[in-house]
Write an enzyme that holds these catalytic residues in place. Structure first.
Site, mmCIF file in Angstrom:
data_model
loop_
_atom_site.group_PDB
_atom_site.id
_atom_site.type_symbol
_atom_site.label_atom_id
_atom_site.label_comp_id
_atom_site.label_asym_id
_atom_site.label_seq_id
_atom_site.Cartn_x
_atom_site.Cartn_y
_atom_site.Cartn_z
ATOM 1 N N GLY A 143 -33.488 0.922 16.618
ATOM 2 C CA GLY A 143 -32.704 -0.257 16.998
ATOM 3 C C GLY A 143 -32.053 0.099 17.311
ATOM 4 O O GLY A 143 -31.266 -0.864 18.143
ATOM 5 N N ASP A 161 -37.802 6.294 4.757
ATOM 6 C CA ASP A 161 -37.741 5.878 5.576
ATOM 7 C C ASP A 161 -39.164 7.121 6.644
ATOM 8 O O ASP A 161 -38.894 8.580 5.999
ATOM 9 C CB ASP A 161 -37.060 6.251 6.276
ATOM 10 C CG ASP A 161 -36.945 5.802 8.059
ATOM 11 O OD1 ASP A 161 -37.196 4.939 8.477
ATOM 12 O OD2 ASP A 161 -36.038 6.665 8.573
ATOM 13 N N VAL A 212 -31.090 1.592 11.882
ATOM 14 C CA VAL A 212 -30.360 2.061 13.166
ATOM 15 C C VAL A 212 -30.146 3.822 12.372
ATOM 16 O O VAL A 212 -29.936 3.803 11.514
ATOM 17 C CB VAL A 212 -29.795 0.941 12.890
ATOM 18 C CG1 VAL A 212 -28.262 1.996 14.015
ATOM 19 C CG2 VAL A 212 -29.490 -0.461 13.581
HETATM 20 O O1 G3H Z 1 -36.899 4.887 11.401
HETATM 21 C C1 G3H Z 1 -35.503 4.679 11.430
HETATM 22 C C2 G3H Z 1 -35.285 4.193 12.808
HETATM 23 O O2 G3H Z 1 -36.763 3.599 13.445
HETATM 24 C C3 G3H Z 1 -34.270 4.315 13.443
HETATM 25 O O3 G3H Z 1 -34.524 4.647 14.916
HETATM 26 O O4 G3H Z 1 -32.620 6.296 15.767
HETATM 27 O O5 G3H Z 1 -33.526 4.244 17.512
HETATM 28 O O6 G3H Z 1 -32.111 4.221 15.923
HETATM 29 P P1 G3H Z 1 -33.295 4.242 16.333
HETATM 30 ZN ZN ZN Z 2 -37.948 4.172 12.518
#
Ligand code: G3H
Ligand code: ZN
Length: 288
Positions: free
Chosen positions: A209, A85, A230
């Protein structure tokens, strides 16, 4: 079922107007909770490590082994995609080397020409090994691994050019924010999402998310979002359940209530419940 790449899973999701959840792992408990939830719902799932979380856990190879061995010990039969990620160029190359199934090369903070060039290189390297690639155009607001994004809207022309590199999924800024949404958040920009989805057939990714109202998430999915990320919601659920356990005195009053296997259990269950609930929101169909 062993680990798989995301190509077909997300292409089908976009065609079928549903999304597959992408959940960040931080440790053994998180990994078990995410895999356990997907197995319970009998749906595919994407489990991802940010660069920071991978460093915290001891490196990409360890993270990959952790997921693989946990799948084995839990008899996980649903398709699982192991993904990097928000990786920089070096991290993406390392994860391709190590054997992840999918990598995000996040070059949004680079000059566009460099983002495009490096995305092309990562696509070439990853596709040669049958791995999937996610790229990003237009920054997501909020903080991710120390990088503060201001949350600009993705430029449609730039998004088209990045999509043309052959990426398997594309993260586009549409007013979404990492972490908790501020009170005065304007909501997702559906006009921009429509402009993007009209000209790009690549599955789109909704980052940040956590905290987006269900109706907005479902509307975005109906318009072309096929992957929803998320993280924060799982962290908050874990923290709240752990706080409750301690505030109720279980660590001090129960027999061996301080044992991590007991102390971390409510938080782990809270992550699993959160993941299951989001899988329902996203309309991910059960594996046949
Ligand atoms: O890349 C990970 C996310 O975009 C998660 O975002 O922590 O706001 O759910 P969040
Ligand atoms: Zn992200």
């Amino acid at each position: 079922m062993s680990l798989v790449n995301g190509n077909e899973i997300f292409a089908e999701a976009r065609k079928g107007h549903y999304a597959v959840g992408a959940f960040n792992t931080n440790n053994l408990e998180w990994t078990r909770a995410i895999l356990g939830a997907a197995q319970e719902k009998n749906t595919p799932v994407l489990i991802q490590t940010s660069m920071g979380a991978a460093k915290y856990m001891g490196g990409y190879e360890l993270c990959l082994n952790l997921v693989q061995q946990t799948m084995k010990s839990m008899n996980i039969t649903v398709p699982v995609i192991m993904h990097l990620d928000h990786g920089n160029y070096e991290a993406a190359k390392e994860c391709i080397e190590v054997g992840y199934n999918s990598v995000m090369f996040d070059g949004h903070d680079l000059p566009f020409a460099e983002n495009l060039e490096k995305t092309k290189e990562i696509v070439k390297l990853a596709h040669a090994k049958g791995m999937s690639v996610e790229a990003e155009v237009g920054s997501i607001g909020g903080e991710e691994d120390g990088i503060i994004g201001e949350g600009e809207l993705a430029d449609v022309e730039e998004a088209k050019q990045i999509a043309a590199t052959g990426v398997d999924y594309l993260a586009c800024g549409i007013g979404n924010i990492h972490g908790q949404y501020p009170e005065n958040w304007k909501g997702l920009n559906f006009d921009r999402l429509k402009e993007l989805a009209d000209v790009i057939s690549t599955p789109l990714v909704l980052h940040g998310g956590s905290g987006i109202p269900k109706e907005q998430i479902q509307k975005a999915i109906s318009m072309g979002v096929a992957k929803v990320n998320v993280n924060t919601e799982c962290q908050m659920a874990f923290a709240a359940a752990t706080r409750k356990y301690i505030e109720e005195g279980h660590d001090q009053n129960d027999i061996k209530g301080y044992d991590p296997r007991k102390l971390l259990a409510p938080g782990t269950k809270a992550i699993k419940d959160t993941v299951e609930s989001r899988i329902e929101w996203f309309g991910t169909p059960a594996v046949k």
